[in-house]
Design a protein around this motif. Structure first.
Motif, PDB file in Angstrom:
ATOM      1  N   UNK A   1       0.833  -1.202   0.000  1.00 28.20           N
ATOM      2  CA  UNK A   1       0.000   0.000   0.000  1.00 28.20           C
ATOM      3  C   UNK A   1       0.869   1.254   0.000  1.00 28.20           C
ATOM      4  N   UNK A   2       1.985   1.217   0.714  1.00 27.62           N
ATOM      5  CA  UNK A   2       2.886   2.375   0.739  1.00 27.62           C
ATOM      6  C   UNK A   2       3.501   2.617  -0.634  1.00 27.62           C
ATOM      7  N   UNK A   3       3.876   1.543  -1.323  1.00 25.38           N
ATOM      8  CA  UNK A   3       4.425   1.689  -2.673  1.00 25.38           C
ATOM      9  C   UNK A   3       3.378   2.279  -3.624  1.00 25.38           C
ATOM     10  N   UNK A   4       2.118   1.855  -3.480  1.00 24.61           N
ATOM     11  CA  UNK A   4       1.041   2.421  -4.306  1.00 24.61           C
ATOM     12  C   UNK A   4       0.860   3.906  -4.017  1.00 24.61           C
ATOM     13  N   UNK A   5       0.974   4.294  -2.745  1.00 24.12           N
ATOM     14  CA  UNK A   5       0.850   5.702  -2.379  1.00 24.12           C
ATOM     15  C   UNK A   5       1.966   6.528  -3.007  1.00 24.12           C
ATOM     16  N   UNK A   6       3.186   6.021  -2.954  1.00 25.17           N
ATOM     17  CA  UNK A   6       4.307   6.728  -3.570  1.00 25.17           C
ATOM     18  C   UNK A   6       4.092   6.833  -5.081  1.00 25.17           C
ATOM     19  N   UNK A   7       3.566   5.777  -5.682  1.00 23.93           N
ATOM     20  CA  UNK A   7       3.271   5.819  -7.112  1.00 23.93           C
ATOM     21  C   UNK A   7       2.265   6.896  -7.464  1.00 23.93           C
ATOM     22  N   UNK A   8       1.216   7.053  -6.663  1.00 26.66           N
ATOM     23  CA  UNK A   8       0.223   8.101  -6.914  1.00 26.66           C
ATOM     24  C   UNK A   8       0.845   9.492  -6.755  1.00 26.66           C
ATOM     25  N   UNK A   9       1.720   9.639  -5.785  1.00 21.35           N
ATOM     26  CA  UNK A   9       2.379  10.931  -5.586  1.00 21.35           C
ATOM     27  C   UNK A   9       3.251  11.293  -6.787  1.00 21.35           C
ATOM     28  N   UNK A  10       4.020  10.345  -7.288  1.00 20.12           N
ATOM     29  CA  UNK A  10       4.877  10.610  -8.436  1.00 20.12           C
ATOM     30  C   UNK A  10       4.057  10.818  -9.706  1.00 20.12           C
ATOM     31  N   UNK A  11       2.912  10.148  -9.801  1.00 23.09           N
ATOM     32  CA  UNK A  11       2.027  10.381 -10.940  1.00 23.09           C
ATOM     33  C   UNK A  11       1.502  11.810 -10.923  1.00 23.09           C
ATOM     34  N   UNK A  12       1.143  12.308  -9.741  1.00 21.64           N
ATOM     35  CA  UNK A  12       0.696  13.702  -9.625  1.00 21.64           C
ATOM     36  C   UNK A  12       1.811  14.658 -10.022  1.00 21.64           C
ATOM     37  N   UNK A  13       3.037  14.352  -9.577  1.00 20.25           N
ATOM     38  CA  UNK A  13       4.174  15.205  -9.944  1.00 20.25           C
ATOM     39  C   UNK A  13       4.395  15.195 -11.450  1.00 20.25           C
ATOM     40  N   UNK A  14       4.270  14.033 -12.073  1.00 17.10           N
ATOM     41  CA  UNK A  14       4.468  13.932 -13.511  1.00 17.10           C
ATOM     42  C   UNK A  14       3.430  14.765 -14.252  1.00 17.10           C
ATOM     43  N   UNK A  15       2.209  14.780 -13.738  1.00 13.30           N
ATOM     44  CA  UNK A  15       1.151  15.564 -14.381  1.00 13.30           C
ATOM     45  C   UNK A  15       1.418  17.060 -14.241  1.00 13.30           C
ATOM     46  N   UNK A  16       1.712  17.517 -13.032  1.00 10.62           N
ATOM     47  CA  UNK A  16       1.948  18.948 -12.827  1.00 10.62           C
ATOM     48  C   UNK A  16       3.248  19.394 -13.493  1.00 10.62           C
ATOM     49  N   UNK A  17       4.175  18.472 -13.665  1.00 19.98           N
ATOM     50  CA  UNK A  17       5.423  18.794 -14.343  1.00 19.98           C
ATOM     51  C   UNK A  17       5.167  19.320 -15.749  1.00 19.98           C
ATOM     52  N   UNK A  18       4.221  18.696 -16.468  1.00 20.01           N
ATOM     53  CA  UNK A  18       3.948  19.128 -17.838  1.00 20.01           C
ATOM     54  C   UNK A  18       3.253  20.479 -17.865  1.00 20.01           C
ATOM     55  N   UNK A  19       2.521  20.795 -16.799  1.00 13.03           N
ATOM     56  CA  UNK A  19       1.973  22.157 -16.703  1.00 13.03           C
ATOM     57  C   UNK A  19       3.123  23.155 -16.598  1.00 13.03           C
ATOM     58  N   UNK A  20       4.125  22.830 -15.770  1.00 17.14           N
ATOM     59  CA  UNK A  20       5.283  23.701 -15.622  1.00 17.14           C
ATOM     60  C   UNK A  20       6.063  23.855 -16.911  1.00 17.14           C
ATOM     61  N   UNK A  21       6.249  22.751 -17.646  1.00 15.66           N
ATOM     62  CA  UNK A  21       6.960  22.823 -18.928  1.00 15.66           C
ATOM     63  C   UNK A  21       6.212  23.728 -19.900  1.00 15.66           C
ATOM     64  N   UNK A  22       4.911  23.536 -20.004  1.00 20.10           N
ATOM     65  CA  UNK A  22       4.118  24.331 -20.945  1.00 20.10           C
ATOM     66  C   UNK A  22       4.139  25.816 -20.587  1.00 20.10           C
ATOM     67  N   UNK A  23       3.914  26.130 -19.313  1.00 24.54           N
ATOM     68  CA  UNK A  23       3.902  27.534 -18.913  1.00 24.54           C
ATOM     69  C   UNK A  23       5.278  28.170 -19.074  1.00 24.54           C
TER      70      UNK A  23
END
Length: 288
Positions: free
Chosen positions: A165-187
């Motif tokens: 469950x902890x590994x799944x939580x870390x995966x969700x956190x990194x997925x969120x970072x990957x998503x917001x990362x592309x917002x940062x690249x675009x802006x």
């Protein structure tokens, strides 16, 4: 006449087998180009460790200590539970969101100084530059998340639902970072010619972060504000991570809160689907 050998494609149009090696070579070179760009970014961080330590590591640790010890005594979690255990998963998610500004500044700085134009003049994949930036930032975020988790363990926080469950939580956190990362690249690519705009947009990290549930349970907010906070993508990831770590959730019983695990995947994938193509398109048409 001999028919040319072909292989099916995903679009249904046959692809000549003779073209397959060249496509594989192009893919291999695109990956190599992305790794080269990522190595360049990591080399810059090695030469300036002070900025990385201050912005990426010390700031979130300072927030954890401030909220956990200075303000935590006045915080009550609906349904009960220790506030620090409620806080830490929210801080993990908040750190992923705060990476928007770091990515945006780095991308806009490269574009403003002409470095991005030099990359565009080279015989390299158009996606490799933004992909390399994404790879470097993901590595940086993974290190920051690991440090923050160690900080949480040091002050008494602990996950209660096992390694999987902890590994799944870390995966969700990194997925969120990957998503917001592309917002940062675009802006960063859009506003590279206006440093003041970059600074102004970077301040939006704070309302995005605070207008959610990392620090305060949504159930304690006014109804109209709670609706806005509940539909913030950060809130879904935070609630899902709290559940996976076995920490107090403090949820308000709304539909979005009850389906936090689902939305913690849907929100980031939707953001990636929008901003990744936009980032590549903007990079290809930079300066036009």
């Amino acid at each position: 006449m001999t028919a040319a050998a072909s292989a099916p494609s995903y679009t249904g149009t046959p692809i000549p087998l003779s073209d397959t090696p060249s496509r594989l070579r192009r893919l291999r070179w695109a990956v190599a180009d992305a790794c080269t760009v990522a190595g360049r970014d990591l080399a810059h961080w090695r030469r300036r460790p002070g900025a990385v330590i201050a912005n990426t590591l010390l700031f979130p640790i300072m927030i954890v200590l401030m909220f956990g010890y200075l303000l935590g005594g006045a915080m009550n979690v609906p349904g009960g539970g220790d506030y620090r255990e409620f806080l830490l998963p929210g801080m993990f998610a908040m750190t992923m969101v705060f990476g928007i500004g770091t990515t945006m500044v780095a991308v806009s700085s490269d574009a403003a100084r002409g470095i991005t134009d030099r990359f565009r003049s080279m015989p390299m994949s158009a996606s490799a530059v933004v992909a390399g930036r994404a790879l470097a930032d993901m590595l940086n975020s993974a290190v920051a998340l690991a440090v923050l988790i160690l900080c949480g363990l040091a002050i008494g926080w602990e996950p209660g639902r096992g390694l999987g469950a902890s590994a799944a939580a870390v995966g969700l956190l990194l997925l969120l970072r990957f998503a917001f990362l592309w917002i940062g690249v675009y802006l960063g690519l859009v506003f590279h010619a206006d440093p003041e705009a970059v600074t102004g947009i970077r301040t939006l990290e704070f309302p995005i972060g605070f207008l959610a549930n990392p620090f305060i349970p949504i159930a304690t907010m006014p109804a109209w504000l709670g609706v806005i906070a509940a539909w913030n993508p950060l809130s879904s990831t935070t609630s899902a991570v709290r559940e996976l770590f076995g920490n107090p959730t403090g949820d308000d019983g709304s539909w979005i809160a009850e389906h936090a695990m689902l939305m913690a995947v849907v929100w980031p994938l939707a953001l990636i689907a929008v901003f990744l193509p936009l980032s590549i398109h903007r990079y290809r048409h930079l300066g036009k």
